[in-house]
Enzyme design. Structure first.
Site, PDB file in Angstrom:
ATOM      1  N   ASP A  46      44.767  -1.967  16.754  1.00  0.00           N
ATOM      2  CA  ASP A  46      43.292  -1.883  16.770  1.00  0.00           C
ATOM      3  C   ASP A  46      42.829  -0.241  16.732  1.00  0.00           C
ATOM      4  O   ASP A  46      44.045   0.365  16.601  1.00  0.00           O
ATOM      5  CB  ASP A  46      42.926  -2.311  18.522  1.00  0.00           C
ATOM      6  CG  ASP A  46      42.646  -3.862  18.455  1.00  0.00           C
ATOM      7  OD1 ASP A  46      42.269  -4.437  17.486  1.00  0.00           O
ATOM      8  OD2 ASP A  46      43.097  -4.357  19.522  1.00  0.00           O
ATOM      9  N   TYR A  96      49.462  -4.820  13.737  1.00  0.00           N
ATOM     10  CA  TYR A  96      48.365  -5.387  14.061  1.00  0.00           C
ATOM     11  C   TYR A  96      47.528  -4.579  15.067  1.00  0.00           C
ATOM     12  O   TYR A  96      47.317  -4.655  16.164  1.00  0.00           O
ATOM     13  CB  TYR A  96      48.593  -6.858  14.895  1.00  0.00           C
ATOM     14  CG  TYR A  96      47.317  -7.741  14.948  1.00  0.00           C
ATOM     15  CD1 TYR A  96      46.001  -7.271  14.615  1.00  0.00           C
ATOM     16  CD2 TYR A  96      47.541  -9.109  15.445  1.00  0.00           C
ATOM     17  CE1 TYR A  96      44.754  -8.297  14.758  1.00  0.00           C
ATOM     18  CE2 TYR A  96      46.386  -9.972  15.599  1.00  0.00           C
ATOM     19  CZ  TYR A  96      45.118  -9.447  15.205  1.00  0.00           C
ATOM     20  OH  TYR A  96      44.115 -10.281  15.411  1.00  0.00           O
ATOM     21  N   ARG A 121      46.478 -11.387  22.848  1.00  0.00           N
ATOM     22  CA  ARG A 121      45.556 -10.430  22.915  1.00  0.00           C
ATOM     23  C   ARG A 121      44.320 -10.876  23.673  1.00  0.00           C
ATOM     24  O   ARG A 121      43.556 -10.072  24.101  1.00  0.00           O
ATOM     25  CB  ARG A 121      44.871 -10.343  21.159  1.00  0.00           C
ATOM     26  CG  ARG A 121      45.911  -9.599  20.564  1.00  0.00           C
ATOM     27  CD  ARG A 121      45.617  -9.757  19.155  1.00  0.00           C
ATOM     28  NE  ARG A 121      44.211  -9.337  18.925  1.00  0.00           N
ATOM     29  CZ  ARG A 121      44.070  -7.963  18.307  1.00  0.00           C
ATOM     30  NH1 ARG A 121      45.170  -7.170  18.236  1.00  0.00           N
ATOM     31  NH2 ARG A 121      42.782  -7.491  17.839  1.00  0.00           N
ATOM     32  N   ARG A 153      46.996 -11.239   5.307  1.00  0.00           N
ATOM     33  CA  ARG A 153      45.731 -12.215   5.604  1.00  0.00           C
ATOM     34  C   ARG A 153      44.741 -11.553   5.015  1.00  0.00           C
ATOM     35  O   ARG A 153      44.266 -10.235   5.508  1.00  0.00           O
ATOM     36  CB  ARG A 153      45.636 -12.864   6.894  1.00  0.00           C
ATOM     37  CG  ARG A 153      44.901 -13.985   6.734  1.00  0.00           C
ATOM     38  CD  ARG A 153      45.549 -15.397   6.260  1.00  0.00           C
ATOM     39  NE  ARG A 153      44.356 -16.415   6.363  1.00  0.00           N
ATOM     40  CZ  ARG A 153      44.528 -17.401   5.486  1.00  0.00           C
ATOM     41  NH1 ARG A 153      45.206 -17.356   4.466  1.00  0.00           N
ATOM     42  NH2 ARG A 153      43.673 -18.452   5.616  1.00  0.00           N
ATOM     43  N   GLU A 185      32.557 -15.125   8.398  1.00  0.00           N
ATOM     44  CA  GLU A 185      33.760 -14.689   7.841  1.00  0.00           C
ATOM     45  C   GLU A 185      34.709 -15.893   7.680  1.00  0.00           C
ATOM     46  O   GLU A 185      35.123 -16.540   8.455  1.00  0.00           O
ATOM     47  CB  GLU A 185      34.220 -13.886   9.199  1.00  0.00           C
ATOM     48  CG  GLU A 185      35.518 -12.745   9.103  1.00  0.00           C
ATOM     49  CD  GLU A 185      35.614 -12.194  10.307  1.00  0.00           C
ATOM     50  OE1 GLU A 185      34.684 -11.162  10.846  1.00  0.00           O
ATOM     51  OE2 GLU A 185      36.816 -11.905  10.541  1.00  0.00           O
ATOM     52  N   ARG A 198      41.334 -15.370  32.586  1.00  0.00           N
ATOM     53  CA  ARG A 198      41.081 -14.941  33.969  1.00  0.00           C
ATOM     54  C   ARG A 198      40.296 -15.851  34.704  1.00  0.00           C
ATOM     55  O   ARG A 198      39.709 -16.764  34.254  1.00  0.00           O
ATOM     56  CB  ARG A 198      40.266 -13.390  34.066  1.00  0.00           C
ATOM     57  CG  ARG A 198      39.126 -13.288  33.348  1.00  0.00           C
ATOM     58  CD  ARG A 198      38.577 -12.059  33.347  1.00  0.00           C
ATOM     59  NE  ARG A 198      38.966 -11.000  32.750  1.00  0.00           N
ATOM     60  CZ  ARG A 198      38.128 -10.864  31.332  1.00  0.00           C
ATOM     61  NH1 ARG A 198      36.869 -11.344  31.178  1.00  0.00           N
ATOM     62  NH2 ARG A 198      38.746  -9.668  30.702  1.00  0.00           N
ATOM     63  N   ARG A 205      34.094 -16.916  12.150  1.00  0.00           N
ATOM     64  CA  ARG A 205      33.156 -16.511  13.264  1.00  0.00           C
ATOM     65  C   ARG A 205      31.595 -16.166  12.121  1.00  0.00           C
ATOM     66  O   ARG A 205      31.896 -16.038  11.080  1.00  0.00           O
ATOM     67  CB  ARG A 205      33.503 -15.368  13.863  1.00  0.00           C
ATOM     68  CG  ARG A 205      34.554 -14.215  13.151  1.00  0.00           C
ATOM     69  CD  ARG A 205      35.208 -13.422  14.050  1.00  0.00           C
ATOM     70  NE  ARG A 205      35.916 -12.558  13.294  1.00  0.00           N
ATOM     71  CZ  ARG A 205      36.899 -11.715  14.191  1.00  0.00           C
ATOM     72  NH1 ARG A 205      36.988 -11.844  15.391  1.00  0.00           N
ATOM     73  NH2 ARG A 205      37.621 -10.896  13.325  1.00  0.00           N
TER      74      ARG A 205
END
Ligand code: FAD
Ligand code: UDP
Length: 369
Positions: free
Chosen positions: A350, A348, A172, A249, A300, A176, A280
């Site tokens: 988005d 999963y 995910r 989860r 979190e 770069r 996070r």
């Protein structure tokens, strides 16, 4: 004649898009949700005039112009670009893995230098076909990044060893060789101006919605009121766990308000070591250029999922996927129930994936009639 064409269980993005599109085609829908709010996991709560992403930070991103145009019909998006910072034991790194991260780690200044550093580590690992997340991560970025920025975060996030997790999860994240901190490679990105609730309210405009109703508490009655059911909850629960329970989860969120304009200087800071118990910290005001004199942060914490907890993430390893496939065979044979969204399809997904799925489902469903 039944009272409704569709009973839609769940007012998240899947349910809301389906309801909107079905209404547009003349169908009568009832949307129910067991929560006291609509929007599923994209719901935001206004606290001190700041939109707090109550079920985790949500950044909209897609490369699909059709989906981007679709959401922009309902709400305008700002130009927010997600550029998280990683905090590893007090050291700060840019995410995703890019020339800034490589410079911060090794002092490399050119793509050639950085590639050489990573290639040496990849060669040393001798991984040919990655079989799990750890191998996939090392094959992508080498051991230094894996140990500082991936292993700890991943193992606390999923509650499993990285060697026990599927490789796709780490794919995910972009890697770069440019100085570009954009977390996503997608063409379009942003946050709805005014918050996600606006999007959901517009989708559900003119549609009957009943909150605080759990489908399973009154299943027999509810099944009678509509010709078809659109189910967006947990598929294993729908089938009374007859083949066993899928694993999820969960998360716990801890909010704190400060009399401060700016707590961490960024919307998202990931804590990538294993020892910090949260993954996070989200500082919500940075998603929307909010100039409040206060700020709200959310820590979190990943958590085990037990029956009754919020199932935030499906765990798409081989064991769970094959269990899901057994439920899917049952689902595929239903003539009056449509399963959609992250929980019912155990994927999963988005937000843009869920919207695309919902639009395709409506298209298929209503062009058949
Ligand atoms: P949900 O939003 O889960 O909605 C399902 C609804 O069904 C819920 O409201 C639930 O209460 C209701 N329901 C379930 N069972 C029953 C029942 N028995 N009776 C009545 N109602 C029921 N995506 C992105 O694109 N970008 C991001 O940055 C992003 N961040 C995320 C962060 C976190 C922490 C999480 C968990 C997800 C994130 N996502 C993100 C994914 C995104 O949340 C989902 O793709 C999307 O919201 C799923 O929509 P849905 O309608 O399938 O499910
Ligand atoms: N990840 C990581 N370090 C980070 C951020 C992410 O190792 O700083 C890994 C982790 O395994 C996580 C996955 O990448 O589960 C996907 O991250 P993403 O940000 O897409 O997760 P989500 O926002 O869905 O929780």
């Amino acid at each position: 004649m039944k009272q409704y064409d569709y009973l839609i269980v769940g007012s998240g993005l899947f349910g809301s898009v389906f309801a909107h599109e079905a209404k547009k085609r003349g169908k009568i829908c009832l949307v129910i949700d067991k929560r006291n709010t609509t929007g599923g996991n994209i719901f935001c709560e206004k606290i001190h005039d700041i939109n707090v992403h109550k079920y985790g930070a949500h950044i909209f991103h897609t490369s699909n112009k059709k989906i981007w145009d679709y959401v922009n019909n309902f709400v305008e998006f700002n130009k927010y670009i997600n550029s998280p910072i990683a905090n590893y034991k007090g050291e700060l790194y840019n995410l995703p893995f890019n020339m800034n991260t490589f410079y911060q780690l090794w002092g490399t200044k050119t793509p050639l230098e950085a590639k050489e550093k990573i290639s040496l580590q990849i060669e040393k690992s001798n991984i040919k076909e990655p079989k799990n997340l750890e191998e996939q991560a090392i094959k992508l970025v080498g051991e230094d990044i894996y140990f500082k920025l991936i292993k700890g975060y991943t193992e606390k996030q999923w509650g499993k060893k990285a060697t026990e997790l599927p490789p796709f999860i780490i794919k995910r994240l972009p890697v770069r060789f440019t100085f570009d901190n954009n977390y996503f490679n997608d063409k379009y990105q942003g946050i709805p101006i005014g918050g996600y609730n606006l999007l959901i309210d517009k989708l559900l405009e003119g549609i009957e919605v009943k909150l605080n109703i759990n489908f399973f508490h009154n299943r027999n009655e509810l099944e009678k009121i509509a010709n078809k059911i659109v189910f967006t909850g947990m598929i294993d629960e729908f089938y009374e766990y007859k083949y066993g329970m899928l694993e999820y989860r969960s998360l716990k969120f801890e909010n704190e308000v400060f009399d401060l304009e700016n707590y961490q200087g960024n919307a998202v800071v990931n804590y990538t070591d294993y020892e910090t118990p949260f993954t996070r910290i989200i500082e919500h005001k940075h998603f929307e250029n909010n100039y409040s004199t206060k700020t709200i942060i959310t820590r979190e914490y990943p958590a085990c999922w037990r029956k009754g907890d919020e199932p935030y993430y499906p765990i798409n390893d081989d064991k769970n996927n094959s269990l899901y496939n057994k439920y899917k065979i049952l689902a595929d044979s239903e003539t009056n129930v449509i399963f959609g969204g992250r929980l019912a399809q155990y994927k999963y997904y988005d937000m843009h994936n869920v919207i695309e799925e919902a639009l395709n489902t409506v298209e298929k469903e209503l062009s058949q009639i």
